[in-house]
Design an enzyme around this catalytic site. Structure first.
Site, mmCIF file in Angstrom:
data_model
loop_
_atom_site.group_PDB
_atom_site.id
_atom_site.type_symbol
_atom_site.label_atom_id
_atom_site.label_comp_id
_atom_site.label_asym_id
_atom_site.label_seq_id
_atom_site.Cartn_x
_atom_site.Cartn_y
_atom_site.Cartn_z
ATOM 1 N N PRO A 99 71.131 33.737 54.231
ATOM 2 C CA PRO A 99 70.796 33.632 55.400
ATOM 3 C C PRO A 99 70.734 32.122 56.092
ATOM 4 O O PRO A 99 70.259 31.138 55.319
ATOM 5 C CB PRO A 99 68.703 34.044 55.325
ATOM 6 C CG PRO A 99 68.442 33.914 53.458
ATOM 7 C CD PRO A 99 69.943 33.758 52.787
ATOM 8 N N ASP A 100 71.295 32.264 57.702
ATOM 9 C CA ASP A 100 70.695 30.877 57.922
ATOM 10 C C ASP A 100 69.353 30.314 58.068
ATOM 11 O O ASP A 100 68.742 31.115 57.764
ATOM 12 C CB ASP A 100 71.991 30.288 59.424
ATOM 13 C CG ASP A 100 71.274 31.964 60.288
ATOM 14 O OD1 ASP A 100 70.220 32.622 59.695
ATOM 15 O OD2 ASP A 100 71.453 32.192 61.546
ATOM 16 N N PHE A 101 68.861 29.540 58.767
ATOM 17 C CA PHE A 101 67.682 28.531 59.280
ATOM 18 C C PHE A 101 67.178 28.970 59.921
ATOM 19 O O PHE A 101 65.564 29.681 59.805
ATOM 20 C CB PHE A 101 67.259 27.596 58.772
ATOM 21 C CG PHE A 101 67.710 26.611 56.925
ATOM 22 C CD1 PHE A 101 67.225 26.026 56.687
ATOM 23 C CD2 PHE A 101 69.536 26.178 57.136
ATOM 24 C CE1 PHE A 101 67.247 26.172 55.153
ATOM 25 C CE2 PHE A 101 69.595 26.666 55.224
ATOM 26 C CZ PHE A 101 68.791 26.551 54.087
ATOM 27 N N ARG A 102 67.822 29.013 61.104
ATOM 28 C CA ARG A 102 67.006 29.278 62.605
ATOM 29 C C ARG A 102 67.203 30.973 63.189
ATOM 30 O O ARG A 102 67.083 30.847 64.237
ATOM 31 C CB ARG A 102 67.325 28.063 63.217
ATOM 32 C CG ARG A 102 66.804 26.996 63.089
ATOM 33 C CD ARG A 102 67.102 25.613 63.594
ATOM 34 N NE ARG A 102 66.122 24.627 63.449
ATOM 35 C CZ ARG A 102 66.437 23.503 62.164
ATOM 36 N NH1 ARG A 102 67.195 23.761 61.170
ATOM 37 N NH2 ARG A 102 65.668 22.833 61.997
ATOM 38 N N ASN A 109 75.476 21.996 54.432
ATOM 39 C CA ASN A 109 74.721 23.721 53.613
ATOM 40 C C ASN A 109 74.497 22.959 52.356
ATOM 41 O O ASN A 109 74.998 22.057 51.735
ATOM 42 C CB ASN A 109 75.441 24.520 53.728
ATOM 43 C CG ASN A 109 76.073 25.451 55.069
ATOM 44 O OD1 ASN A 109 75.263 25.420 55.868
ATOM 45 N ND2 ASN A 109 77.373 25.767 54.760
ATOM 46 N N ASP A 157 74.297 25.473 49.834
ATOM 47 C CA ASP A 157 74.811 26.708 48.741
ATOM 48 C C ASP A 157 75.857 26.419 48.096
ATOM 49 O O ASP A 157 76.616 27.331 47.432
ATOM 50 C CB ASP A 157 75.090 27.870 49.893
ATOM 51 C CG ASP A 157 75.654 27.676 50.358
ATOM 52 O OD1 ASP A 157 77.342 26.426 50.488
ATOM 53 O OD2 ASP A 157 75.938 28.352 51.644
ATOM 54 N N HIS A 200 72.731 17.005 53.230
ATOM 55 C CA HIS A 200 71.151 17.738 53.101
ATOM 56 C C HIS A 200 71.398 17.901 51.286
ATOM 57 O O HIS A 200 70.707 18.099 50.500
ATOM 58 C CB HIS A 200 71.003 18.823 54.116
ATOM 59 C CG HIS A 200 71.123 18.691 55.469
ATOM 60 N ND1 HIS A 200 71.438 19.798 56.215
ATOM 61 C CD2 HIS A 200 71.351 17.451 56.266
ATOM 62 C CE1 HIS A 200 70.527 19.005 56.969
ATOM 63 N NE2 HIS A 200 71.240 17.619 57.539
#
Ligand code: ZN
Length: 243
Positions: free
Chosen positions: A29-32, A98, A100, A115
Site C-alpha cells: 500500500p502507498d501512504f497517501r 520507499n 520496501d 527515508h
C-alpha cells in the site's frame, strides 16, 4: 514515448527518483493514496519517534501488515526494468523514498534510500545492529516488540521517523546525484514530501531535464519536459524496446 526512450539512450547521467506508486503493483500500500497506510492507521502515531518511544507496540503490531511481511513481496516490472537499465549503463543511481527494499531485491545496486530502510534495526540505547531477518520473527511472535539482547534497550528499524533527522550522508548523496543528473525521471512519487520534493529542482537548476511519470499531478509538473500518467504503460513500452 519514443522521446523518453531517446532521452534515456542519450543521457550521460540519468538518475531515477522513485516513490510508493511503483510498489503498489507489488501489493504494497502507498501512504497517501485511496487505500493508503495513512487511511488505515493514525499517521501521527505510526512513524512518530516520540510516540514510538512511548508505545512501540503500536508500530510493531501494525508493522506486521506492511513492513514485517516484505519477505513475501516480489519486485514488479518497474523495479526489474530499473535494475536492467542500471545493468545496461543507462541509469547511474536510484534515489528512493520507499522503505520496501524491492529495488535491491530486483538487482539495483546503487540505491539511495532517503527515508532509510528496515533492512537494519538499531538499539536506541547501545546502538547494536540487528538485521531484518532476525527482527521479523520476533514481531510475529508473542513478544511483538524486539528488545536488544545486549542491553535490553528498545530496537527500532533504520527507517527515518517523523521527528528524526535524515541521514546526512544519504541526503548529500541524493543532492549530489540530482545535481549531476542531465536527466532525472520521477516515477510513482507525488513529490509532496521533502527532501524528495526538492531534488528534481537541483537537476533543473543545473540544466538537466526532468521527466515525471505519476498518476497524480505533482507540484513540479510545470518543470517537467515530459509527463506521463501511467507507470505500467511506460515500463511495458521500455521492456519491449530495451532487450
Ligand atoms: Zn542495546
Amino acid at each position: 514515448m519514443h522521446q523518453l526512450l531517446s532521452l534515456l539512450l542519450h543521457s550521460s547521467h540519468c538518475v531515477f527518483l522513485s516513490g510508493a506508486g511503483i510498489s503498489t503493483l507489488s501489493g504494497i500500500p502507498d501512504f497517501r493514496g485511496s487505500k493508503g497506510i495513512y487511511k488505515q492507521f493514525d499517521a501521527d502515531k505510526i512513524f512518530d519517534i516520540h510516540y514510538f518511544r512511548k508505545d512501540p507496540a503500536y508500530f510493531y503490531t501494525h508493522g506486521r501488515e506492511f513492513i514485517y511481511n516484505l519477505e513475501e513481496k516480489e519486485p514488479n516490472i518497474i523495479h526489474k526494468m530499473l535494475a536492467k537499465l542500471e545493468d545496461e549503463g543507462m541509469v547511474k543511481s536510484m534515489i528512493t523514498q520507499n522503505i520496501d527494499m524491492l529495488h535491491q531485491k530486483a538487482g539495483s545496486r546503487r540505491v539511495i534510500e532517503i527515508h532509510g530502510s528496515p533492512a537494519q534495526h538499531t538499539c536506541l540505547h547501545c546502538g547494536k545492529k540487528f538485521p531484518y531477518e532476525l527482527i521479523s520473527p520476533i514481531v510475529h511472535g508473542p513478544q511483538v516488540v524486539p528488545k536488544c539482547d545486549g542491553c535490553g534497550g528498545l530496537v527500532k528499524p533504520d527507517i527515518i521517523f517523523f521527528g528524526e533527522m535524515l541521514d546526512q550522508d544519504t541526503l548529500s548523496q541524493a543532492i549530489s546525484e540530482s545535481s549531476k543528473a542531465d536527466l532525472m525521471v520521477v516515477v510513482g512519487s507525488s513529490l509532496v514530501v521533502h527532501p524528495a520534493a526538492s531534488l528534481p529542482l537541483n537537476t533543473v537548476k543545473h540544466g538537466g531535464r526532468l521527466i515525471i511519470v505519476n498518476n497524480m499531478p505533482t507540484p513540479l509538473d510545470e518543470y517537467a519536459y515530459l509527463r506521463y500518467p501511467d507507470l505500467e504503460e511506460v515500463f511495458r513500452y521500455l521492456e519491449k524496446e530495451i532487450r
